[in-house]
Motif scaffolding. Structure first.
Motif, PDB file in Angstrom:
ATOM      1  N   ILE A 258      41.916  36.941  31.294  1.00  0.00           N
ATOM      2  CA  ILE A 258      42.928  36.323  32.161  1.00  0.00           C
ATOM      3  C   ILE A 258      43.062  37.098  33.467  1.00  0.00           C
ATOM      4  O   ILE A 258      43.217  36.507  34.543  1.00  0.00           O
ATOM      5  CB  ILE A 258      44.279  36.206  31.423  1.00  0.00           C
ATOM      6  N   ASP A 259      42.974  38.416  33.387  1.00  0.00           N
ATOM      7  CA  ASP A 259      42.976  39.235  34.604  1.00  0.00           C
ATOM      8  C   ASP A 259      41.844  38.784  35.536  1.00  0.00           C
ATOM      9  O   ASP A 259      42.053  38.538  36.729  1.00  0.00           O
ATOM     10  CB  ASP A 259      42.803  40.713  34.213  1.00  0.00           C
ATOM     11  N   SER A 260      40.651  38.625  34.982  1.00  0.00           N
ATOM     12  CA  SER A 260      39.484  38.205  35.776  1.00  0.00           C
ATOM     13  C   SER A 260      39.666  36.787  36.312  1.00  0.00           C
ATOM     14  O   SER A 260      39.367  36.509  37.481  1.00  0.00           O
ATOM     15  CB  SER A 260      38.212  38.256  34.921  1.00  0.00           C
ATOM     16  N   LEU A 261      40.159  35.880  35.458  1.00  0.00           N
ATOM     17  CA  LEU A 261      40.354  34.487  35.861  1.00  0.00           C
ATOM     18  C   LEU A 261      41.322  34.387  37.051  1.00  0.00           C
ATOM     19  O   LEU A 261      41.057  33.680  38.025  1.00  0.00           O
ATOM     20  CB  LEU A 261      40.888  33.678  34.676  1.00  0.00           C
ATOM     21  N   CYS A 262      42.428  35.107  36.979  1.00  0.00           N
ATOM     22  CA  CYS A 262      43.424  35.066  38.059  1.00  0.00           C
ATOM     23  C   CYS A 262      42.868  35.656  39.348  1.00  0.00           C
ATOM     24  O   CYS A 262      43.223  35.220  40.445  1.00  0.00           O
ATOM     25  CB  CYS A 262      44.694  35.800  37.652  1.00  0.00           C
ATOM     26  N   ARG A 263      41.976  36.635  39.229  1.00  0.00           N
ATOM     27  CA  ARG A 263      41.333  37.199  40.418  1.00  0.00           C
ATOM     28  C   ARG A 263      40.366  36.182  41.024  1.00  0.00           C
ATOM     29  O   ARG A 263      40.281  36.046  42.238  1.00  0.00           O
ATOM     30  CB  ARG A 263      40.613  38.497  40.048  1.00  0.00           C
ATOM     31  N   GLY A 264      39.648  35.443  40.155  1.00  0.00           N
ATOM     32  CA  GLY A 264      38.689  34.459  40.650  1.00  0.00           C
ATOM     33  C   GLY A 264      39.340  33.229  41.253  1.00  0.00           C
ATOM     34  O   GLY A 264      38.895  32.717  42.276  1.00  0.00           O
TER      35      GLY A 264
ATOM     36  N   PHE B 281      42.976  32.779  41.976  1.00  0.00           N
ATOM     37  CA  PHE B 281      44.092  33.018  42.890  1.00  0.00           C
ATOM     38  C   PHE B 281      43.914  34.269  43.752  1.00  0.00           C
ATOM     39  O   PHE B 281      44.737  34.528  44.628  1.00  0.00           O
ATOM     40  CB  PHE B 281      45.401  33.169  42.104  1.00  0.00           C
ATOM     41  N   ALA B 282      42.856  35.054  43.499  1.00  0.00           N
ATOM     42  CA  ALA B 282      42.681  36.356  44.149  1.00  0.00           C
ATOM     43  C   ALA B 282      43.931  37.205  43.952  1.00  0.00           C
ATOM     44  O   ALA B 282      44.295  38.012  44.792  1.00  0.00           O
ATOM     45  CB  ALA B 282      42.370  36.188  45.638  1.00  0.00           C
ATOM     46  N   GLY B 283      44.599  36.983  42.824  1.00  0.00           N
ATOM     47  CA  GLY B 283      45.884  37.628  42.596  1.00  0.00           C
ATOM     48  C   GLY B 283      45.920  38.462  41.330  1.00  0.00           C
ATOM     49  O   GLY B 283      45.016  38.427  40.496  1.00  0.00           O
ATOM     50  N   ASP B 284      47.016  39.218  41.191  1.00  0.00           N
ATOM     51  CA  ASP B 284      47.241  40.112  40.062  1.00  0.00           C
ATOM     52  C   ASP B 284      48.035  39.351  39.006  1.00  0.00           C
ATOM     53  O   ASP B 284      49.187  38.960  39.245  1.00  0.00           O
ATOM     54  CB  ASP B 284      48.023  41.335  40.560  1.00  0.00           C
ATOM     55  N   CYS B 285      47.433  39.149  37.834  1.00  0.00           N
ATOM     56  CA  CYS B 285      48.080  38.345  36.789  1.00  0.00           C
ATOM     57  C   CYS B 285      49.383  38.972  36.307  1.00  0.00           C
ATOM     58  O   CYS B 285      50.202  38.299  35.675  1.00  0.00           O
ATOM     59  CB  CYS B 285      47.135  38.113  35.614  1.00  0.00           C
ATOM     60  N   ARG B 286      49.598  40.248  36.630  1.00  0.00           N
ATOM     61  CA  ARG B 286      50.855  40.903  36.247  1.00  0.00           C
ATOM     62  C   ARG B 286      51.991  40.518  37.193  1.00  0.00           C
ATOM     63  O   ARG B 286      53.153  40.802  36.926  1.00  0.00           O
ATOM     64  CB  ARG B 286      50.673  42.423  36.221  1.00  0.00           C
ATOM     65  N   LYS B 287      51.645  39.885  38.316  1.00  0.00           N
ATOM     66  CA  LYS B 287      52.665  39.482  39.301  1.00  0.00           C
ATOM     67  C   LYS B 287      52.707  37.976  39.528  1.00  0.00           C
ATOM     68  O   LYS B 287      53.595  37.485  40.213  1.00  0.00           O
ATOM     69  CB  LYS B 287      52.393  40.188  40.635  1.00  0.00           C
ATOM     70  N   LEU B 288      51.745  37.244  38.985  1.00  0.00           N
ATOM     71  CA  LEU B 288      51.706  35.795  39.188  1.00  0.00           C
ATOM     72  C   LEU B 288      52.604  35.082  38.189  1.00  0.00           C
ATOM     73  O   LEU B 288      52.651  35.444  37.014  1.00  0.00           O
ATOM     74  CB  LEU B 288      50.278  35.271  39.023  1.00  0.00           C
ATOM     75  N   SER B 289      53.283  34.040  38.648  1.00  0.00           N
ATOM     76  CA  SER B 289      54.152  33.232  37.793  1.00  0.00           C
ATOM     77  C   SER B 289      53.322  32.259  36.958  1.00  0.00           C
ATOM     78  O   SER B 289      52.539  31.488  37.500  1.00  0.00           O
ATOM     79  CB  SER B 289      55.128  32.459  38.680  1.00  0.00           C
ATOM     80  N   VAL B 290      53.509  32.272  35.638  1.00  0.00           N
ATOM     81  CA  VAL B 290      52.763  31.340  34.772  1.00  0.00           C
ATOM     82  C   VAL B 290      53.222  29.909  35.032  1.00  0.00           C
ATOM     83  O   VAL B 290      52.429  28.975  34.992  1.00  0.00           O
ATOM     84  CB  VAL B 290      52.897  31.720  33.276  1.00  0.00           C
TER      85      VAL B 290
ATOM     86  N   GLY C 101      23.477  31.324  35.758  1.00  0.00           N
ATOM     87  CA  GLY C 101      24.796  30.788  35.435  1.00  0.00           C
ATOM     88  C   GLY C 101      25.584  30.569  36.704  1.00  0.00           C
ATOM     89  O   GLY C 101      25.031  30.585  37.805  1.00  0.00           O
ATOM     90  N   PHE C 102      26.894  30.359  36.540  1.00  0.00           N
ATOM     91  CA  PHE C 102      27.741  30.075  37.700  1.00  0.00           C
ATOM     92  C   PHE C 102      28.002  31.339  38.515  1.00  0.00           C
ATOM     93  O   PHE C 102      28.053  31.312  39.740  1.00  0.00           O
ATOM     94  CB  PHE C 102      29.067  29.462  37.254  1.00  0.00           C
ATOM     95  N   GLY C 103      28.201  32.462  37.795  1.00  0.00           N
ATOM     96  CA  GLY C 103      28.504  33.715  38.482  1.00  0.00           C
ATOM     97  C   GLY C 103      29.238  34.634  37.541  1.00  0.00           C
ATOM     98  O   GLY C 103      29.332  34.373  36.337  1.00  0.00           O
ATOM     99  N   HIS C 104      29.743  35.748  38.085  1.00  0.00           N
ATOM    100  CA  HIS C 104      30.523  36.645  37.234  1.00  0.00           C
ATOM    101  C   HIS C 104      31.799  37.102  37.924  1.00  0.00           C
ATOM    102  O   HIS C 104      31.872  37.210  39.148  1.00  0.00           O
ATOM    103  CB  HIS C 104      29.690  37.852  36.763  1.00  0.00           C
ATOM    104  N   LEU C 105      32.824  37.328  37.096  1.00  0.00           N
ATOM    105  CA  LEU C 105      34.105  37.844  37.559  1.00  0.00           C
ATOM    106  C   LEU C 105      34.261  39.286  37.102  1.00  0.00           C
ATOM    107  O   LEU C 105      33.620  39.708  36.124  1.00  0.00           O
ATOM    108  CB  LEU C 105      35.256  36.997  37.012  1.00  0.00           C
TER     109      LEU C 105
ATOM    110  N   LEU D  74      35.890  39.636  47.918  1.00  0.00           N
ATOM    111  CA  LEU D  74      36.471  40.984  47.965  1.00  0.00           C
ATOM    112  C   LEU D  74      37.955  40.931  48.318  1.00  0.00           C
ATOM    113  O   LEU D  74      38.406  40.068  49.070  1.00  0.00           O
ATOM    114  CB  LEU D  74      35.766  41.822  49.036  1.00  0.00           C
ATOM    115  N   GLY D  75      38.709  41.897  47.785  1.00  0.00           N
ATOM    116  CA  GLY D  75      40.077  42.136  48.262  1.00  0.00           C
ATOM    117  C   GLY D  75      41.143  41.472  47.440  1.00  0.00           C
ATOM    118  O   GLY D  75      41.567  41.962  46.408  1.00  0.00           O
ATOM    119  N   GLY D  76      41.631  40.341  47.931  1.00  0.00           N
ATOM    120  CA  GLY D  76      42.742  39.677  47.272  1.00  0.00           C
ATOM    121  C   GLY D  76      43.985  40.551  47.291  1.00  0.00           C
ATOM    122  O   GLY D  76      44.286  41.209  48.288  1.00  0.00           O
ATOM    123  N   ALA D  77      44.705  40.578  46.176  1.00  0.00           N
ATOM    124  CA  ALA D  77      45.939  41.369  46.086  1.00  0.00           C
ATOM    125  C   ALA D  77      45.686  42.862  46.295  1.00  0.00           C
ATOM    126  O   ALA D  77      46.618  43.624  46.531  1.00  0.00           O
ATOM    127  CB  ALA D  77      46.592  41.129  44.725  1.00  0.00           C
TER     128      ALA D  77
END
Length: 485
Positions: free
Chosen positions: A163-169, A171-180, A331-335, A371-374
């Motif tokens: 889920i950490d990887s998915l949210c980065r891919g 939303f480019a965001g930190d799943c610990r700060k994103l609202s579900v 494949g599609f790629g990697h996170l 690169l980058g995001g949060a």
């Protein structure tokens, strides 16, 4: 009847709003104002003379659900059916997705075998988490972070890695700060309605928006499409919409026309531009939240303040092209989870899903490094000051260490904030104050209703960040004014 409607922002959301408004005769005049020199916002493609296409924003669109059907219906209405490049679910790009954990690539579990066996980087079979999830009681909070929600229902390991990887891919965001509730509403709603994510997925979400299928959406379903693009890149979609607006005679189109300010007398708007003013009876604002906040500073100060609360992040998108077929996996790629490398979000293997975008002639491999995001400021410093060379070096180093590619790229391009090409992705953060969650989008729309402001919000700052979400948001704003069209 609305006399004049001004649409602020010529990204795909604003263009969608104009497209749907222009079908209605309840509006006598539509004005589209875009501050940049081109339309399309995030949908930005570089086309080379040798046939190669590089995407600086989204690169594939999913056909699933009502919002997916809505986009394909628009593609058909624009006469772009012959331009579509579909990728089916049995394509290797759909079946193979990877995580880079512990210094190596791991194929994400798929199929029954991947669920019942222990597949690295996970320490136990996923089926154990799935079976336990059905028995876990509903959460009591109005909202919580994505990480907290998934940890509670499926376990910390899945939250920390997948889920950490998915949210980065996404939303480019930190799943610990994103609202579900804001970022993953299907999961939030499944728990609320069914008491379980798994049961919610099995029983379905219930009736969604009514979007009748077109010939193209039926074809997508029959052929089992997982995603699609366009032969000339996804920028072709806003280009076709712009052409429709210009040729249709219903929309007055202005680019290089930034909105400097807005004032209202309660029944209409005066829009301040660099070289004059425009009057409008209603505004559909498809601008990023912070841009709208600046324009509304005097007209609606409390709303302006709420708009400023929507956090954004900066993403650098680095397109690379290599001679020959250089990928060790297909494949599609990697996170990449944040525990592995905070600054590197993931790598997309563009040549696998869309080989049609490679140059003609000798084989090449196109990759995109995100690169980058949060974590941009923490890792790379101020986005205004970072050099393209630093980001290019970081991207090519990642391709070497993650994929074992030792040759340098033969072509590259860095999409940066300084050249107004970086994706500034809205982040829907959980803001807990005295146990109350700040549901900003709902609050803002309530403020607009309470104060009878002739204003509608559309776009990624308010209604989801996928291309489909943004297009549907534009349609919803238009139909909120003129009814179904």
């Amino acid at each position: 009847m609305q006399k004049t409607v001004a649409v602020l922002g010529g990204g795909i959301g604003g263009l969608s709003a104009c497209f749907h408004l222009s079908k209605s005769h309840q509006v006598s005049k539509i004005v589209l104002l875009e501050g940049d020199g081109r339309f399309g916002g995030w949908l930005s493609s570089t086309r080379r003379e040798d046939g190669a296409v590089f995407e600086h924003g989204p690169r594939g669109i999913r056909p699933a659900g009502a919002v997916g059907r809505n986009t394909l219906n628009m593609v058909e209405e624009l006469g772009l059916e012959s331009e579509v490049l579909p990728v089916t679910y049995d394509h290797v790009a759909s079946k193979n997705r990877y995580l880079y954990v512990g210094g190596q690539l791991h194929k994400m579990p798929s199929g029954l075998g991947g669920v019942v066996r222990t597949v690295p980087p996970f320490s136990r079979p996923l089926v154990q988490s799935v079976l336990k999830e059905i028995l876990i009681s509903r959460g009591k909070e109005e909202d919580e972070s994505v990480h907290s929600f998934v940890s509670r229902r499926l376990g910390t390991e899945l939250a920390d890695i997948a889920i950490d990887s998915l949210c980065r891919g996404v939303f480019a965001g930190d799943c610990r700060k994103l609202s579900v509730r804001s970022c993953l509403p299907p999961l939030y709603n499944a728990e609320k309605a069914r008491g379980s994510i798994i049961l919610g997925m099995l029983l379905g979400p219930g009736p969604g928006p009514d979007v009748p299928p077109s010939t193209l959406t039926k074809r997508a379903a029959q052929e089992n499409w997982a995603q699609w693009s366009l032969k000339r890149g996804l920028q072709n979609l806003p280009e076709a919409l712009e052409e429709r607006m210009r040729n249709g005679g219903r929309v007055e189109v202005h680019k290089d026309t930034p909105v400097m300010g807005l004032s209202t007398n309660g029944t209409g708007w005066e829009i301040q531009l660099e070289d004059g003013t425009i009057k409008a009876d209603h505004i559909i604002a498809a601008l990023p939240a912070k841009a709208l906040a600046s324009a509304l500073l005097t007209a609606a100060q409390p709303l302006s303040q709420q708009l400023r609360e929507i956090a954004t992040v900066t993403v650098a998108v680095v397109n690379l092209e290599y001679e020959g077929s250089v990928l060790p996996v297909t494949g599609f790629g990697h996170l990449v989870p944040s525990s592995e490398d905070r600054g590197l979000l993931g790598v997309v293997y563009d040549s696998v899903p869309f080989p049609q975008h490679n140059r003609t002639g000798e084989p090449t491999t196109r990759l995109t490094v995100m690169l980058g995001g949060a974590w941009f400021q923490e890792v790379f410093g101020n986005p205004e000051e970072v050099t393209e060379q630093l980001l290019l070096d970081r991207a090519t180093q990642a391709v070497t260490s993650h994929l074992g590619v030792t040759t340098p790229p033969i072509w590259s391009i860095v999409a940066l904030l300084k050249v107004r090409r970086v994706c500034t992705v809205p982040i829907y953060r959980v803001s807990v104050d005295l146990g109350l969650v700040f549901l900003s989008t709902e609050n803002m729309r309530q403020y607009i209703r309470d104060h009878n402001l002739p204003l509608s919000l559309a776009g990624s700052s308010y209604d989801g960040v996928s291309v489909n979400d943004v297009i549907f948001s534009g349609r919803t704003a238009a139909e909120g004014l003129v009814g179904k069209v």
